[in-house]
Write a protein that holds these residues in place. Structure first.
Motif, PDB file in Angstrom:
ATOM      1  N   GLY A 114       0.786  -1.228   0.000  1.00 17.60           N
ATOM      2  CA  GLY A 114       0.000   0.000   0.000  1.00 17.60           C
ATOM      3  C   GLY A 114       0.815   1.273   0.000  1.00 17.60           C
ATOM      4  N   LEU A 115       2.142   1.162   0.112  1.00 20.26           N
ATOM      5  CA  LEU A 115       2.987   2.345   0.307  1.00 20.26           C
ATOM      6  C   LEU A 115       2.890   3.334  -0.843  1.00 20.26           C
ATOM      7  CD1 LEU A 115       5.086   3.969   1.814  1.00 20.26           C
ATOM      8  CD2 LEU A 115       6.861   2.468   0.859  1.00 20.26           C
ATOM      9  N   ASP A 116       2.952   2.863  -2.079  1.00 23.10           N
ATOM     10  CA  ASP A 116       2.922   3.787  -3.218  1.00 23.10           C
ATOM     11  C   ASP A 116       1.615   4.574  -3.261  1.00 23.10           C
ATOM     12  OD1 ASP A 116       5.450   3.361  -4.299  1.00 23.10           O
ATOM     13  OD2 ASP A 116       4.799   1.596  -5.417  1.00 23.10           O
ATOM     14  N   ASP A 117       0.497   3.911  -2.964  1.00 23.45           N
ATOM     15  CA  ASP A 117      -0.798   4.604  -2.972  1.00 23.45           C
ATOM     16  C   ASP A 117      -0.866   5.652  -1.866  1.00 23.45           C
ATOM     17  OD1 ASP A 117      -1.791   3.193  -5.132  1.00 23.45           O
ATOM     18  OD2 ASP A 117      -2.658   1.617  -3.888  1.00 23.45           O
ATOM     19  N   VAL A 118      -0.403   5.297  -0.663  1.00 23.17           N
ATOM     20  CA  VAL A 118      -0.422   6.251   0.450  1.00 23.17           C
ATOM     21  C   VAL A 118       0.487   7.437   0.140  1.00 23.17           C
ATOM     22  CG1 VAL A 118       0.203   6.592   2.871  1.00 23.17           C
ATOM     23  CG2 VAL A 118      -1.045   4.535   2.187  1.00 23.17           C
ATOM     24  N   PHE A 119       1.675   7.150  -0.360  1.00 26.23           N
ATOM     25  CA  PHE A 119       2.629   8.211  -0.682  1.00 26.23           C
ATOM     26  C   PHE A 119       2.067   9.161  -1.733  1.00 26.23           C
ATOM     27  CE2 PHE A 119       6.256   9.834  -3.151  1.00 26.23           C
ATOM     28  CZ  PHE A 119       6.995  10.440  -2.140  1.00 26.23           C
ATOM     29  N   ALA A 120       1.360   8.596  -2.709  1.00 31.72           N
ATOM     30  CA  ALA A 120       0.855   9.418  -3.807  1.00 31.72           C
ATOM     31  C   ALA A 120      -0.221  10.394  -3.362  1.00 31.72           C
ATOM     32  CB  ALA A 120       0.313   8.520  -4.917  1.00 31.72           C
ATOM     33  N   CYS A 121      -1.066   9.980  -2.405  1.00 34.34           N
ATOM     34  CA  CYS A 121      -2.205  10.846  -2.049  1.00 34.34           C
ATOM     35  C   CYS A 121      -1.939  11.714  -0.828  1.00 34.34           C
ATOM     36  CB  CYS A 121      -3.468  10.004  -1.842  1.00 34.34           C
ATOM     37  SG  CYS A 121      -3.391   8.840  -0.478  1.00 34.34           S
ATOM     38  N   MET A 122      -0.723  11.691  -0.291  1.00 35.09           N
ATOM     39  CA  MET A 122      -0.404  12.517   0.875  1.00 35.09           C
ATOM     40  C   MET A 122       0.874  13.314   0.587  1.00 35.09           C
ATOM     41  SD  MET A 122      -1.440  10.035   4.058  1.00 35.09           S
ATOM     42  CE  MET A 122      -2.092  11.421   4.992  1.00 35.09           C
ATOM     43  N   ASP A 123       0.708  14.443  -0.063  1.00 34.75           N
ATOM     44  CA  ASP A 123       1.865  15.214  -0.515  1.00 34.75           C
ATOM     45  C   ASP A 123       1.911  16.629   0.042  1.00 34.75           C
ATOM     46  OD1 ASP A 123      -0.347  16.140  -1.860  1.00 34.75           O
ATOM     47  OD2 ASP A 123       0.657  16.338  -3.794  1.00 34.75           O
ATOM     48  N   MET A 124       1.051  16.949   1.030  1.00 33.86           N
ATOM     49  CA  MET A 124       0.983  18.323   1.508  1.00 33.86           C
ATOM     50  C   MET A 124       1.395  18.490   2.968  1.00 33.86           C
ATOM     51  SD  MET A 124      -2.635  19.467  -0.279  1.00 33.86           S
ATOM     52  CE  MET A 124      -2.452  21.172   0.257  1.00 33.86           C
ATOM     53  N   SER A 125       1.126  17.508   3.807  1.00 39.31           N
ATOM     54  CA  SER A 125       1.291  17.685   5.254  1.00 39.31           C
ATOM     55  C   SER A 125       2.548  17.031   5.833  1.00 39.31           C
ATOM     56  CB  SER A 125       0.069  17.115   5.988  1.00 39.31           C
ATOM     57  OG  SER A 125       0.004  15.699   5.829  1.00 39.31           O
ATOM     58  N   ALA A 126       3.371  16.429   4.977  1.00 39.87           N
ATOM     59  CA  ALA A 126       4.573  15.721   5.446  1.00 39.87           C
ATOM     60  C   ALA A 126       4.234  14.726   6.553  1.00 39.87           C
ATOM     61  CB  ALA A 126       5.634  16.709   5.922  1.00 39.87           C
ATOM     62  N   PRO A 127       3.351  13.770   6.286  1.00 39.53           N
ATOM     63  CA  PRO A 127       2.982  12.801   7.323  1.00 39.53           C
ATOM     64  C   PRO A 127       4.144  11.906   7.670  1.00 39.53           C
ATOM     65  CG  PRO A 127       2.165  12.070   5.202  1.00 39.53           C
ATOM     66  CD  PRO A 127       2.729  13.452   4.992  1.00 39.53           C
ATOM     67  N   LEU A 128       4.115  11.339   8.864  1.00 38.95           N
ATOM     68  CA  LEU A 128       5.110  10.351   9.272  1.00 38.95           C
ATOM     69  C   LEU A 128       4.580   8.998   8.810  1.00 38.95           C
ATOM     70  CD1 LEU A 128       7.691   9.628  10.723  1.00 38.95           C
ATOM     71  CD2 LEU A 128       6.441   9.641  12.881  1.00 38.95           C
ATOM     72  N   LEU A 129       5.278   8.358   7.851  1.00 41.46           N
ATOM     73  CA  LEU A 129       4.837   7.099   7.287  1.00 41.46           C
ATOM     74  C   LEU A 129       5.585   5.938   7.918  1.00 41.46           C
ATOM     75  CD1 LEU A 129       4.619   8.006   3.477  1.00 41.46           C
ATOM     76  CD2 LEU A 129       2.824   8.124   5.211  1.00 41.46           C
ATOM     77  N   LEU A 130       4.848   4.888   8.251  1.00 40.17           N
ATOM     78  CA  LEU A 130       5.415   3.666   8.811  1.00 40.17           C
ATOM     79  C   LEU A 130       4.998   2.501   7.935  1.00 40.17           C
ATOM     80  CD1 LEU A 130       4.400   4.230  12.557  1.00 40.17           C
ATOM     81  CD2 LEU A 130       6.554   4.888  11.468  1.00 40.17           C
ATOM     82  N   VAL A 131       5.889   1.545   7.761  1.00 41.65           N
ATOM     83  CA  VAL A 131       5.591   0.373   6.942  1.00 41.65           C
ATOM     84  C   VAL A 131       5.648  -0.873   7.817  1.00 41.65           C
ATOM     85  CG1 VAL A 131       6.247  -0.990   4.936  1.00 41.65           C
ATOM     86  CG2 VAL A 131       6.507   1.495   4.885  1.00 41.65           C
ATOM     87  N   ASP A 132       4.502  -1.544   7.955  1.00 44.74           N
ATOM     88  CA  ASP A 132       4.382  -2.754   8.778  1.00 44.74           C
ATOM     89  C   ASP A 132       5.070  -2.589  10.135  1.00 44.74           C
ATOM     90  OD1 ASP A 132       2.961  -4.166   6.805  1.00 44.74           O
ATOM     91  OD2 ASP A 132       4.820  -4.724   5.791  1.00 44.74           O
ATOM     92  N   PRO A 133       4.740  -1.542  10.886  1.00 45.21           N
ATOM     93  CA  PRO A 133       5.435  -1.288  12.156  1.00 45.21           C
ATOM     94  C   PRO A 133       4.990  -2.245  13.252  1.00 45.21           C
ATOM     95  CG  PRO A 133       3.654   0.273  11.918  1.00 45.21           C
ATOM     96  CD  PRO A 133       3.681  -0.533  10.643  1.00 45.21           C
TER      97      PRO A 133
END
Length: 317
Positions: free
Chosen positions: A107-126
């Motif tokens: 799901g990372l590419d989809d999440v990255f693509a739609c969140m480009d304004m707020s600089a969210p903290l992204l975690l992958v399978d944490p």
């Protein structure tokens, strides 16, 4: 210093004389056990949990986010989730609120693509520890007036949470780290001062860059690969080769090229974007997709670097 149990902390637990208030948290996750665990950890940290629900409970309309910090877990990203994430991203960018979003590699590419304004903290399978640490990182970024007066022990522990992720993760809630310690440590990333301008130069051909990448990967066959972890350089080389070859690189592909866990790679990507070495670009044919590429500044610097080492003999990077 007290033990490393995160329940010892109490962030923003009361109003203070300076007008500060507690930091509120909203939690959205479809897995009930995970939602309960996230809520338990947040309450143990002294946070005010404003709402905890499933992804279907995300508001459909705009407006201010439901809390100062919003934590979401979306391992599977469908069109409705993408729309909700994009809406939250826009809201958070306008309000200064923070988003912590966990997803899967798929799901990372989809999440990255739609969140480009707020600089969210992204975690992958944490794991549980990594979620708590992410919360500590976000809390550390809030103005001091928003948090209660911390004891010296609390200040020291918060510093360790934000600077030595791998070391702390092994102690929180008696969890066993899933990755080697050398790969899990969150290296303090500093942005170098601007370099002086230099004349334009040309990158080497893609075949040579790919040979350098293969040479670097070959080391792990003979010597433990963790000793050579250098995600920034590995990603720079991968993007340089892609630039010469005219290829686009997704964030997932770049995480793989980094040779470190995806969450660690994402921290480095964020730092390299901040340093004006990487840039995010949207797919001109599909606005739901985004890629990472070198900035012109980075490409020019790399080209000059390869020119310099070519003068020293066989090119090894």
């Amino acid at each position: 210093m007290r033990g490393t149990d995160f329940a010892d902390f109490s962030y923003g637990g009361r109003q203070d004389g300076a007008g500060g208030r507690s930091v509120s948290l909203a939690i959205f996750a479809d897995r009930p056990h995970l939602r309960a665990t996230m809520r338990e950890d947040a309450l143990g940290a002294g946070l005010e949990v404003a709402v905890a629900g499933s992804l279907e409970d995300l508001p459909e309309s705009g407006g201010r986010p439901l809390a100062d910090v919003v934590m979401l877990d979306c391992p599977i990203v469908d069109s409705r989730t993408m729309a909700s994430l994009a809406r939250l991203d826009m809201q958070a960018a306008g309000s200064g609120n923070r988003l912590i979003v966990s997803t899967s590699v798929d799901g990372l590419d989809d999440v990255f693509a739609c969140m480009d304004m707020s600089a969210p903290l992204l975690l992958v399978d944490p794991n549980r520890a990594e979620r708590v640490i992410a919360l500590g990182q976000v809390l550390a970024g809030f103005p001091a007036a928003r948090l209660r007066e911390l004891s010296e022990d609390d200040r020291l522990m918060l510093l360790r949470l934000t600077e030595q992720v791998g070391q702390i993760a092994g102690h929180i809630d008696r969890l066993t780290p899933r990755e080697p310690a050398s790969a899990a440590v969150a290296e303090p990333v500093s942005v170098a001062p601007p370099l002086p301008a230099v004349a334009a130069a040309k990158l080497p051909e893609g075949r040579l860059l790919r040979r350098i990448i293969r040479q670097r990967q070959l080391r792990s066959r003979f010597i433990e690969g963790d000793f050579f972890a250098d995600p920034a350089w590995d990603m720079l080389l991968d993007l340089a080769a892609a630039r010469v070859e005219g290829k686009q690189v997704s964030v997932t592909s770049l995480c793989i090229a980094s040779g470190v866990p995806p969450t660690t790679a994402l921290r480095w990507i964020g730092a390299l974007v901040q340093a004006d070495l990487f840039q995010r670009v949207c797919d001109q044919n599909d606005r739901r997709r985004a890629f990472i590429e070198l900035t012109d500044r980075a490409a020019n610097r790399l080209a000059h670097y390869f020119d310099e080492i070519a003068l020293l003999g066989p090119m090894l990077a």
